[in-house]
Design a protein around this motif. Structure first.
Motif, short mmCIF file in Angstrom:
data_model
loop_
_atom_site.label_atom_id
_atom_site.label_comp_id
_atom_site.label_asym_id
_atom_site.label_seq_id
_atom_site.Cartn_x
_atom_site.Cartn_y
_atom_site.Cartn_z
N ARG A 2 12.19 -40.24 -22.43
CA ARG A 2 12.46 -41.68 -22.32
C ARG A 2 13.83 -42.02 -22.90
O ARG A 2 14.32 -41.37 -23.83
CB ARG A 2 11.40 -42.47 -23.07
CG ARG A 2 9.98 -42.29 -22.58
CD ARG A 2 9.02 -43.13 -23.43
NE ARG A 2 9.17 -42.87 -24.85
CZ ARG A 2 8.57 -43.56 -25.80
NH1 ARG A 2 7.79 -44.58 -25.48
NH2 ARG A 2 8.75 -43.27 -27.09
N ASP A 5 13.78 -42.48 -26.64
CA ASP A 5 13.76 -41.25 -27.44
C ASP A 5 15.16 -40.65 -27.55
O ASP A 5 15.53 -40.13 -28.61
CB ASP A 5 12.79 -40.24 -26.82
CG ASP A 5 11.35 -40.70 -26.90
OD1 ASP A 5 10.92 -41.08 -28.01
OD2 ASP A 5 10.66 -40.70 -25.87
N GLN A 183 8.19 -54.07 -22.58
CA GLN A 183 7.95 -52.65 -22.77
C GLN A 183 8.95 -52.04 -23.73
O GLN A 183 8.59 -51.19 -24.57
CB GLN A 183 8.01 -51.93 -21.42
CG GLN A 183 7.75 -50.43 -21.49
CD GLN A 183 6.38 -50.08 -22.04
OE1 GLN A 183 5.44 -50.86 -21.88
NE2 GLN A 183 6.26 -48.93 -22.68
N SER A 184 10.21 -52.46 -23.67
CA SER A 184 11.21 -51.88 -24.57
C SER A 184 10.93 -52.25 -26.02
O SER A 184 11.18 -51.46 -26.93
CB SER A 184 12.62 -52.33 -24.16
OG SER A 184 12.80 -53.72 -24.37
N GLU A 187 8.08 -49.98 -27.16
CA GLU A 187 8.57 -48.61 -27.41
C GLU A 187 9.31 -48.52 -28.73
O GLU A 187 9.16 -47.54 -29.47
CB GLU A 187 9.48 -48.19 -26.26
CG GLU A 187 8.74 -47.93 -24.95
CD GLU A 187 9.67 -47.58 -23.80
OE1 GLU A 187 9.16 -47.20 -22.73
OE2 GLU A 187 10.91 -47.69 -23.97
N GLU A 190 7.04 -48.47 -31.70
CA GLU A 190 6.24 -47.24 -31.82
C GLU A 190 7.11 -46.00 -32.03
O GLU A 190 6.61 -44.88 -31.97
CB GLU A 190 5.39 -47.07 -30.57
CG GLU A 190 4.35 -48.18 -30.38
CD GLU A 190 3.55 -48.04 -29.11
OE1 GLU A 190 3.95 -47.20 -28.25
OE2 GLU A 190 2.54 -48.75 -28.96
N LEU A 191 8.40 -46.19 -32.33
CA LEU A 191 9.34 -45.06 -32.41
C LEU A 191 9.27 -44.40 -33.80
O LEU A 191 10.26 -44.31 -34.53
CB LEU A 191 10.75 -45.56 -32.10
CG LEU A 191 11.79 -44.50 -31.69
CD1 LEU A 191 11.38 -43.80 -30.40
CD2 LEU A 191 13.16 -45.15 -31.53
#
Length: 414
Positions: A2, A5, A183-184, A187, A190-191
């Motif tokens: 992703r 990431d 969504q971003s 993400e 949750e990183l």
């Protein structure tokens, strides 16, 4: 892999370089300040696209004001970058030290947090403020702004990255997530593999969404349901001036007040004077029954929701209270823990108010608009922390650091 990431990996690598960057950090900040001024036209063009989109989408005047960048504001942002460059570097500062009986020397020093994520809303100046504070304190940062300012943020980030790279540092010290969908945000929250801390800057809804859903550590900031209490001993003209400034100088920001509480023994004299000042900016008042009995039907009836609302606009809730204790109880129930003020000539009441009110900044005869990193001598701030662990109030450089124990010896074993 992703995109988020890849950004995390790049930020982690950049953070290791920043931890030992020393004076290069200041070189980068000075390059950023110059680049902002050199590219003013480009920045304002990108910002105008956001303003036009905002108007088309029905953004309020207050939100459009938060969004706007003109020459004066860009110069102010650039000046703020240079102020941060002039501040002492906290990294490597010795906090404490001792030598143990076995000869082992222990030193506690300031170190960067590492990689910081910041989710914020429509103020594009936050893009620069956050980036330069993180840079100075040795942290890499991943920024995620709102869709309202995406063109401004992309332009500002590109300018900063080029400036950073021009002095020999990794451009990935500062990165911007360009996807503005929900969504971003999820993400980033949750990183856990790459992010050391996440800081939300914005309204109550954004902050609570991050606090409730993030899997990485969060520093809660920003929501500002702020109050002024006009004590029975208050200088009425001073109270009116403080309230006028705290509400109308920039109503969209988190240190603007949303409610005034007026002691019943001074209300009949004070409220007409206060209203006359607020009328200069056409501030809408929503008051309790006692307030409306004094000021009349021009004041709308206040509902329960008005006491807990952060308007961010030219609207102010007004309540007449019977005592300092009733005022502090009201603040305890509805405040977000940001900034509160008492206007009083009574020393004991001032001390009681400052001891009782549990907010990050508590003022006596001073406008709440001073809750700001620059006004407190911290330089630009990353946000106003309304929680109690790690950092509270305006978050400057020291609040973006952690600590490390360094232990030196001559072969000691346990």
């Amino acid at each position: 892999m992703r995109t988020i990431d890849i950004m995390g990996q790049n930020a982690k690598a950049a953070s290791r370089q920043l931890a030992v960057a020393g004076e290069k950090k200041n070189d980068a900040l000075k390059a950023i300040a110059k680049a902002l001024l050199d590219h003013q036209t480009e920045i304002m063009q990108a910002n105008q696209v956001d303003l036009d989109n905002g108007k088309a989408n029905g953004l309020s005047a207050a939100l459009l004001d938060r969004l706007k960048l003109d020459e004066g504001r860009i110069k102010g942002v650039a000046d703020g970058v240079l102020e941060v460059a002039a501040l002492p570097d906290p990294i490597g500062t010795v906090i404490s030290g001792s030598t143990r009986p076995n000869g082992m020397a222990i030193t506690k020093v300031r170190v960067p947090l590492g990689v910081i994520g910041i989710i914020f809303e429509s103020r594009p100046n936050v893009t620069v403020d956050a980036a330069v504070l993180c840079l100075k304190s040795g942290n890499a940062v991943i920024l995620r702004g709102g869709k309202e300012a995406i063109n401004s943020n992309k332009c500002l980030t590109a300018i900063m990255q080029e400036a950073i790279e021009s002095v020999g540092l990794d451009r990935n010290c500062v990165q911007l997530i360009q996807d503005t969908t929900r969504q971003s945000s999820v993400e980033l929250m949750e990183l856990t593999e790459y992010l050391d801390v996440l800081i939300p800057r914005g309204g109550k809804g954004l902050i609570q969404a991050v606090v409730q859903n993030a899997k990485v550590p969060v520093i809660e900031t920003g929501a500002g349901n702020c109050h002024v209490f006009v004590d029975e001993s208050a200088d009425i003209d001073m109270a009116a001036n403080i309230i006028y400034n705290a509400k109308t100088s920039r109503p969209s920001v988190c240190n603007a007040i949303e409610t005034i509480l007026v002691h019943e023994n001074i209300a009949e004299k004070a409220l007409p004077v206060i209203k006359a000042r607020l009328d200069e900016k056409n501030v809408e008042l929503r008051g309790c029954e006692k307030t409306r009995a004094i000021l009349g039907d021009s004041v709308k009836p206040a509902a329960e929701s008005d006491w807990e609302t952060e308007y961010g606009d030219y609207i102010l809730a007004v309540k007449v209270v019977s005592s300092l204790e009733e005022a502090t109880e009201h603040i305890a129930k509805y405040s977000t823990g940001h900034s509160e003020c008492i206007v009083t000539k009574d020393y004991n009441n001032a001390r009681k108010f400052t001891a009782t009110v549990d907010s990050a900044a508590v003022y006596v005869n001073v406008s709440t608009r001073f809750t700001d990193g620059g006004m407190f001598g911290l330089g630009a701030e990353i946000g106003i922390s309304t929680q109690k662990l790690h950092a509270r109030g305006p978050m400057g450089l020291n609040e973006l650091t952690s600590m490390k124990f360094i232990i030196e010896g001559e072969g000691q074993v346990r």
